[in-house]
Design a protein around this motif. Structure first.
Motif: not given
Lengths: 448, 448
Positions: A200-203, A260-265, B168-172
């Motif tokens: 996911k691009a930041p914008d 960057a997009w997948e690693y949380q949490p 978190l924003p990636n969850y969905q």
């Protein structure tokens, strides 16, 4: 036969004056003098036979089962080596460190230029050029754990995200690690497709699915576990060293945009699991004995908690290994240009030792099995030109590297090959090396 | 013999009127009517023979190799079942879904009360009471991946840490998951020591090492992978269902204090790797066919990216399984008090389906192998009394539960047993169950 009592002992097998009757083993440039004797699994390229255990001597490799048939080893070791055929080195790992040391001593006894005159003739048929072999993974890897013990990498990457507070509060206390994917580990020569994935691009409002745009390598050292431990039976720090079988080079290929997009949490997942490359030769802990160093924390850093200390360990827990990353693009390969060295670091800078990682790993009762693999985490050096990944060397992709071919790189392009190099040097000691650890990026599969 | 073409097909083996000549199989209360026929690995308790494949019928279990010797299966299936002896169900998993369906159909043909009159007599020697068996893991688990697909759990736990922004924003968008530890997975009946580990009180200057103070369970469903895929060859969503072999119950034991201190930035590690318990019987995807549901997102939530959609999948991707957690303390066991039910939830509420998890997992080219295990993540229901862990039921340990024995619990005490229960019900369908999934906490080992 005298067998040293611990993998830290220095004995006649480390004598720098030791020479072999095997051609090439005494050359200054070889990675595999008689003082090394790494172990691996191979077969003659093009054959369909089972993979068998080998050791490396100069540019040759010795078939250990053929050597066993010729009476090089004890009956017990012969049985164990035969059990490795088609299986990997796991039986030798499970047999414990004393048998591994016996193997080293028995090999030196017959490969030494002072060995009985019969040996060169007897063993001639068991020696083949390494270049004629096809290698496979040295063992069946049940579980793979990737640590994060390179403090310069953790600091440099932390700075990209948190300039004021690069290291998290647990870093100096916990040997941070996570479970990695075992199935996609391959041996040097591995070629893999650029991974597809979500980023996911930041914008952007929503993520998109496509080929990875920020593909990277990570320079790591791998450790293979020896005998292992039963569930619920932690391995104390004084016993941990004896549980290590040997070390390899490890490239923890990483898809930064997916990560960057997948690693949380819950940590890295698909950003890593598409491929991991290790070197086929396992350099045993015995071979590394002359290159051990005291475990030292930088001035002012806290000492580890007591379960991660131990006198012997503090005195010689670290290992000095010179590590390098070399990059060769498709164009460089086509024009015959040699791989270009991007950096060098020293594994002695690692913030935690493998013994500490092993003791920490088992401290909750977790069982380790023969052949389990640990990654050290990226081994960057303290300098800005010592980053162990492109993420660091290009400041997160902001500053492209210019290669001697005139090409520029922020992240890896299709066709790029990355070679890790590792060798040990010390005054008055024979230099030993780890052999090749090369992987190549193929174009992405078209989207499903 | 008619064999259904997909694991979603409903056929005569699901007929609620189907009855068996095996005693107990037709009782209303059994988890194992003829419509179920789960697969597992067992041997007669006290014997030292190799574990063999079995199926469950009522309170009996049928030795599938003995059944094969009696001519129940085709030659191809007989060979595969024999290859499972001492190895686990991996050969059957690797053989693909058609052979698994053949196994189901062949078993119904001989166990049906309308079967040829010879079968009850012929098979009598292959049937043993389940209570006389010792079970082991149903297969060799190469890699274990734990997902986080329970949105009510993710929301409830997120609220404890981030009241304003629990998800978190990636969850969905991303079926969040991480690699788990395979070596410490055990089968129902597993007893494990309370883990030791590092934790840090919020007001402490430094962490300390000692027995876990916040030991918890997590109610999950596990999926076992069938044939698998080659490295670099993603499995599209329309093929994913066919790659699932069957489901088990899974208890992802968790050390919350260790987890809180260790998990940044790479995810849970020692807080999970000390033990994971699964049920010994694998309920096949065929047995679950009558309990499939449409995959539905809550109103207003984004639809998955195209690679995670697919018409068949959307129509029947979910599975309705009633899930429960029961707790029995040592005192309850001593006084003969039954385990106490703590909650119930429905697996149909899972935010991602196993097919989506599988397609996502392979989308980067990662290879899956027969017998790989997925965990679903904790399956909490939407209500506050439907938490799938004590962390949720006790509001992070702030509100103790009072048990019928008068004892209180925030987290697990030594001697506590946790039993997961799973069963499927649907109008006009025979109820099927998952069998036991029990684990017990032993006192910590004294510090090394």
């Amino acid at each position: 036969m005298m067998t040293s009592l611990s993998s830290l002992s220095i004995d006649h097998t480390h004598d720098p004056a030791l020479r072999s009757w095997v051609a090439g083993a005494n050359e200054e440039s070889t990675e595999f003098p008689l003082q090394n004797l790494p172990l691996g699994m191979a077969r003659v390229a093009g054959s369909t036979g089972a993979f068998r255990p080998f050791t490396a001597v100069g540019d040759q490799a010795l078939d250990l089962i053929l050597a066993a048939d010729l009476g090089v080893f004890s009956a017990a070791l012969t049985d164990v080596l035969r059990a490795c055929e088609g299986q990997g080195l796991n039986p030798l790992m499970a047999a414990g460190s004393a048998l591994r040391r016996e193997c080293r001593h028995a090999l030196v006894a017959v490969l030494d230029e002072r060995a009985d005159a019969e040996w060169p003739g007897k063993l001639a048929g068991a020696l083949v050029p390494q270049s004629s072999l096809q290698f496979t993974l040295p063992c069946r890897i049940g579980d793979y754990t990737d640590f994060y013990a390179g403090i310069h990498h953790a600091t440099a990457v932390g700075k990209l995200f948190r300039p004021d507070n690069p290291l998290l509060p647990n870093y100096q206390w916990v040997p941070i690690g996570y479970h990695g994917r075992a199935s996609s580990i391959g041996v040097s020569g591995q070629q893999f497709r650029r991974p597809m994935g979500q980023s996911k691009a930041p914008d952007a409002e929503a993520p998109s699915f496509g080929p990875c745009k920020r593909l990277d390598y990570e320079l790591e050292v791998g450790a293979l576990v020896g005998r292992g431990n039963a569930l619920g039976e932690p391995v104390g720090i004084d016993e941990a060293e004896d549980q290590l079988f040997g070390l390899v080079l490890l490239n923890d290929w990483s898809a930064r945009d997916i990560q960057a997009w997948e690693y949380q949490p819950l940590g890295p997942f698909l950003s890593k699991s598409f491929a991991t490359t290790i070197s086929p030769w396992v350099v045993t802990m015995e071979a590394l004995a002359p290159f051990r160093r005291a475990f030292q924390r930088p001035e002012g850093d806290p000492q580890p908690l007591p379960y991660l200390q131990g006198e012997t360990h503090l005195a010689s827990g670290a290992v000095s290994i010179q590590l390098e990353v070399h990059l060769q693009t498709a164009r460089m390969r086509e024009t015959g240009a040699a791989p270009h060295r991007l950096m060098r670091s020293d594994f002695a800078d690692c913030y935690w030792t493998f013994a500490q990682m092993l003791t920490h790993h088992t401290s909750n009762g977790c069982n380790l099995q023969p052949g389990d693999l640990f990654g050290s985490g990226t081994q960057s050096g303290p300098g800005p030109d010592q980053g162990g990944s492109l993420l660091e060397l290009t400041q997160g992709g902001k500053q492209a590297l210019t290669l001697p071919s005139g090409e520029q790189r922020t992240f890896l392009q299709d066709g790029d090959s990355v070679a890790l190099v590792g060798f040990c040097e010390a005054p008055g000691r024979r230099r030993i090396g780890f052999g090749p650890c090369v992987g190549t990026v193929l174009p992405a599969a078209s989207a499903a």
